[in-house]
Design a protein around this motif. Sequence first.
Motif, PDB file in Angstrom:
ATOM      1  N   LEU A  32       0.826  -1.212   0.000  1.00  0.00           N
ATOM      2  CA  LEU A  32       0.000   0.000   0.000  1.00  0.00           C
ATOM      3  C   LEU A  32       0.856   1.256   0.000  1.00  0.00           C
ATOM      4  O   LEU A  32       1.833   1.363   0.737  1.00  0.00           O
ATOM      5  CB  LEU A  32      -0.914   0.022   1.227  1.00  0.00           C
ATOM      6  CG  LEU A  32      -1.875   1.221   1.319  1.00  0.00           C
ATOM      7  CD1 LEU A  32      -2.955   1.133   0.239  1.00  0.00           C
ATOM      8  CD2 LEU A  32      -2.524   1.313   2.701  1.00  0.00           C
ATOM      9  N   HIS A  70       0.136   5.310   0.613  1.00  0.00           N
ATOM     10  CA  HIS A  70      -0.938   6.162   1.115  1.00  0.00           C
ATOM     11  C   HIS A  70      -0.351   7.318   1.909  1.00  0.00           C
ATOM     12  O   HIS A  70       0.861   7.366   2.149  1.00  0.00           O
ATOM     13  CB  HIS A  70      -1.882   5.347   2.021  1.00  0.00           C
ATOM     14  CG  HIS A  70      -1.217   4.880   3.295  1.00  0.00           C
ATOM     15  ND1 HIS A  70      -1.626   5.282   4.545  1.00  0.00           N
ATOM     16  CD2 HIS A  70      -0.141   4.059   3.515  1.00  0.00           C
ATOM     17  CE1 HIS A  70      -0.869   4.718   5.468  1.00  0.00           C
ATOM     18  NE2 HIS A  70       0.043   3.974   4.868  1.00  0.00           N
ATOM     19  N   TRP A 103      -0.705   9.403   5.607  1.00  0.00           N
ATOM     20  CA  TRP A 103      -1.203   9.143   6.959  1.00  0.00           C
ATOM     21  C   TRP A 103      -2.304  10.127   7.345  1.00  0.00           C
ATOM     22  O   TRP A 103      -2.240  11.317   7.022  1.00  0.00           O
ATOM     23  CB  TRP A 103      -0.065   9.261   7.961  1.00  0.00           C
ATOM     24  CG  TRP A 103       0.879   8.094   7.951  1.00  0.00           C
ATOM     25  CD1 TRP A 103       1.144   7.261   6.905  1.00  0.00           C
ATOM     26  CD2 TRP A 103       1.673   7.637   9.047  1.00  0.00           C
ATOM     27  NE1 TRP A 103       2.062   6.327   7.271  1.00  0.00           N
ATOM     28  CE2 TRP A 103       2.405   6.517   8.577  1.00  0.00           C
ATOM     29  CE3 TRP A 103       1.835   8.056  10.354  1.00  0.00           C
ATOM     30  CZ2 TRP A 103       3.296   5.817   9.399  1.00  0.00           C
ATOM     31  CZ3 TRP A 103       2.723   7.374  11.169  1.00  0.00           C
ATOM     32  CH2 TRP A 103       3.440   6.261  10.688  1.00  0.00           C
ATOM     33  N   GLU A 141      -4.172   6.437  12.406  1.00  0.00           N
ATOM     34  CA  GLU A 141      -3.740   5.300  11.611  1.00  0.00           C
ATOM     35  C   GLU A 141      -3.684   4.035  12.472  1.00  0.00           C
ATOM     36  O   GLU A 141      -3.369   4.097  13.664  1.00  0.00           O
ATOM     37  CB  GLU A 141      -2.365   5.572  11.002  1.00  0.00           C
ATOM     38  CG  GLU A 141      -2.369   6.577   9.873  1.00  0.00           C
ATOM     39  CD  GLU A 141      -3.139   6.109   8.649  1.00  0.00           C
ATOM     40  OE1 GLU A 141      -3.260   4.882   8.437  1.00  0.00           O
ATOM     41  OE2 GLU A 141      -3.621   6.985   7.904  1.00  0.00           O
ATOM     42  N   LYS A 160      -9.641   1.961   4.536  1.00  0.00           N
ATOM     43  CA  LYS A 160      -8.328   1.880   3.887  1.00  0.00           C
ATOM     44  C   LYS A 160      -7.801   0.449   3.916  1.00  0.00           C
ATOM     45  O   LYS A 160      -7.300  -0.063   2.902  1.00  0.00           O
ATOM     46  CB  LYS A 160      -7.342   2.823   4.573  1.00  0.00           C
ATOM     47  CG  LYS A 160      -5.966   2.861   3.920  1.00  0.00           C
ATOM     48  CD  LYS A 160      -4.968   3.652   4.751  1.00  0.00           C
ATOM     49  CE  LYS A 160      -5.299   5.109   4.824  1.00  0.00           C
ATOM     50  NZ  LYS A 160      -4.228   5.907   5.467  1.00  0.00           N
ATOM     51  N   LEU A 204      -8.143  -2.528   0.952  1.00  0.00           N
ATOM     52  CA  LEU A 204      -6.862  -3.068   0.501  1.00  0.00           C
ATOM     53  C   LEU A 204      -6.901  -4.591   0.452  1.00  0.00           C
ATOM     54  O   LEU A 204      -6.519  -5.209  -0.549  1.00  0.00           O
ATOM     55  CB  LEU A 204      -5.743  -2.601   1.448  1.00  0.00           C
ATOM     56  CG  LEU A 204      -4.391  -3.301   1.312  1.00  0.00           C
ATOM     57  CD1 LEU A 204      -3.753  -2.989  -0.026  1.00  0.00           C
ATOM     58  CD2 LEU A 204      -3.478  -2.893   2.463  1.00  0.00           C
ATOM     59  N   VAL A 255       1.525  -3.024   4.786  1.00  0.00           N
ATOM     60  CA  VAL A 255       1.165  -1.629   5.066  1.00  0.00           C
ATOM     61  C   VAL A 255       2.148  -1.097   6.096  1.00  0.00           C
ATOM     62  O   VAL A 255       2.352  -1.724   7.140  1.00  0.00           O
ATOM     63  CB  VAL A 255      -0.272  -1.517   5.628  1.00  0.00           C
ATOM     64  CG1 VAL A 255      -0.704  -0.051   5.716  1.00  0.00           C
ATOM     65  CG2 VAL A 255      -1.263  -2.318   4.793  1.00  0.00           C
ATOM     66  N   TYR A 315      -3.529   4.599  -2.644  1.00  0.00           N
ATOM     67  CA  TYR A 315      -4.844   4.965  -2.127  1.00  0.00           C
ATOM     68  C   TYR A 315      -4.878   6.467  -1.871  1.00  0.00           C
ATOM     69  O   TYR A 315      -4.179   6.972  -0.989  1.00  0.00           O
ATOM     70  CB  TYR A 315      -5.113   4.185  -0.842  1.00  0.00           C
ATOM     71  CG  TYR A 315      -6.428   4.498  -0.164  1.00  0.00           C
ATOM     72  CD1 TYR A 315      -7.631   4.051  -0.701  1.00  0.00           C
ATOM     73  CD2 TYR A 315      -6.454   5.230   1.028  1.00  0.00           C
ATOM     74  CE1 TYR A 315      -8.831   4.321  -0.071  1.00  0.00           C
ATOM     75  CE2 TYR A 315      -7.650   5.502   1.660  1.00  0.00           C
ATOM     76  CZ  TYR A 315      -8.840   5.050   1.108  1.00  0.00           C
ATOM     77  OH  TYR A 315     -10.027   5.328   1.739  1.00  0.00           O
ATOM     78  N   ALA A 333      -6.780   9.184  -0.408  1.00  0.00           N
ATOM     79  CA  ALA A 333      -7.876   9.359   0.539  1.00  0.00           C
ATOM     80  C   ALA A 333      -8.655  10.654   0.331  1.00  0.00           C
ATOM     81  O   ALA A 333      -9.792  10.780   0.794  1.00  0.00           O
ATOM     82  CB  ALA A 333      -7.337   9.309   1.969  1.00  0.00           C
ATOM     83  N   TRP A 390      -1.264  13.107  -1.807  1.00  0.00           N
ATOM     84  CA  TRP A 390      -0.337  12.014  -2.104  1.00  0.00           C
ATOM     85  C   TRP A 390       0.866  12.511  -2.904  1.00  0.00           C
ATOM     86  O   TRP A 390       1.976  12.009  -2.737  1.00  0.00           O
ATOM     87  CB  TRP A 390      -1.089  10.926  -2.892  1.00  0.00           C
ATOM     88  CG  TRP A 390      -0.341   9.646  -3.080  1.00  0.00           C
ATOM     89  CD1 TRP A 390      -0.316   8.562  -2.231  1.00  0.00           C
ATOM     90  CD2 TRP A 390       0.493   9.293  -4.197  1.00  0.00           C
ATOM     91  NE1 TRP A 390       0.480   7.562  -2.757  1.00  0.00           N
ATOM     92  CE2 TRP A 390       0.985   7.983  -3.964  1.00  0.00           C
ATOM     93  CE3 TRP A 390       0.868   9.945  -5.366  1.00  0.00           C
ATOM     94  CZ2 TRP A 390       1.826   7.327  -4.861  1.00  0.00           C
ATOM     95  CZ3 TRP A 390       1.715   9.293  -6.259  1.00  0.00           C
ATOM     96  CH2 TRP A 390       2.172   8.002  -5.994  1.00  0.00           C
ATOM     97  N   SER A 393     -10.888   7.484  -2.651  1.00  0.00           N
ATOM     98  CA  SER A 393     -11.176   7.256  -1.232  1.00  0.00           C
ATOM     99  C   SER A 393     -12.143   6.112  -0.975  1.00  0.00           C
ATOM    100  O   SER A 393     -12.198   5.579   0.131  1.00  0.00           O
ATOM    101  CB  SER A 393     -11.722   8.539  -0.610  1.00  0.00           C
ATOM    102  OG  SER A 393     -12.924   8.933  -1.269  1.00  0.00           O
ATOM    103  N   TRP A 452     -12.153   3.330  -2.882  1.00  0.00           N
ATOM    104  CA  TRP A 452     -11.548   2.215  -3.605  1.00  0.00           C
ATOM    105  C   TRP A 452     -12.141   2.043  -4.997  1.00  0.00           C
ATOM    106  O   TRP A 452     -12.297   0.920  -5.489  1.00  0.00           O
ATOM    107  CB  TRP A 452     -11.610   0.914  -2.803  1.00  0.00           C
ATOM    108  CG  TRP A 452     -10.562   0.867  -1.729  1.00  0.00           C
ATOM    109  CD1 TRP A 452     -10.732   1.185  -0.416  1.00  0.00           C
ATOM    110  CD2 TRP A 452      -9.171   0.541  -1.873  1.00  0.00           C
ATOM    111  NE1 TRP A 452      -9.546   1.070   0.269  1.00  0.00           N
ATOM    112  CE2 TRP A 452      -8.566   0.676  -0.599  1.00  0.00           C
ATOM    113  CE3 TRP A 452      -8.385   0.142  -2.955  1.00  0.00           C
ATOM    114  CZ2 TRP A 452      -7.220   0.431  -0.373  1.00  0.00           C
ATOM    115  CZ3 TRP A 452      -7.034  -0.113  -2.740  1.00  0.00           C
ATOM    116  CH2 TRP A 452      -6.462   0.033  -1.460  1.00  0.00           C
TER     117      TRP A 452
END
Length: 260
Positions: free
Chosen positions: A25, A27, A29, A33, A52, A56, A70, A103, A105, A142, A163, A165
Amino acid sequence: MRLINVRTRRTEEFYGKAIPKYAILSHTWGLRETTLQTMQTFGASYKRWPLKLSGLCMQAADDGIDYVWVDTCCINKMDLVELSEAINSMFTWYQKADVCYAYLADVELQSEELEPDKLEPDKLEPEEHATRNWKAFCRSRWFTRGWTLQELLAPDQVKFYDSKWVFIGTKCTLSTKLQVVTGIPRSFILGATPVSEASVAQRFSWAANRETTRVEDMAYCLLGLFNVNMPMIYGEREKAFVRLQREIMNVHRDQSILAW
């Protein structure tokens, strides 16, 4: 290497050649988390898992992959030796992943996915990307983080998701767009040209507008990009970047670092 079994939802440890095929993954934070220590409170039911993580695992299972990695919950950050080993190994772990799921978010698509690239970089016109999805994609947090730079470049295959998926595209179909957003030439993004062929100054320029929460991490997140290793010393702040430059000069005979 600690991995999450997507079917049992539990972590398992593997070493050397015994490491199975896995998805990884990429991503940014958030405020809360999931850590290795809190993983056990979720149980086997996805209903208690953050989207998340549940998304995944389900996406990996759909792709026929039994394990995922992850950073937030596959590293015991309370063990400084393990943390240092993980950071020094991370670029390699992303390289060896069967697929990397990026990912985003803070992106929610208005339609099913972004249009794949249809233009070569030298024919790119800004108005071609004046869509709501394109703007949301390129403004994603990101693209501003230090750690996600290696997560874009190291894996052969990167798939982007919003966000919820919803599939956005791959780094292959979105390569021209990624070049515009990151300033990294398309050949490096696609792996057609190895990162090692970029000058030291050029690699530093790719990270120039990125940031990390911890000052030291701005140096640590670049270790793999320059193929160097060094111990983690949190609390040294800007000295970490000085150590990074020294390690680079010991390994690379590239005077462009002086210009940088």
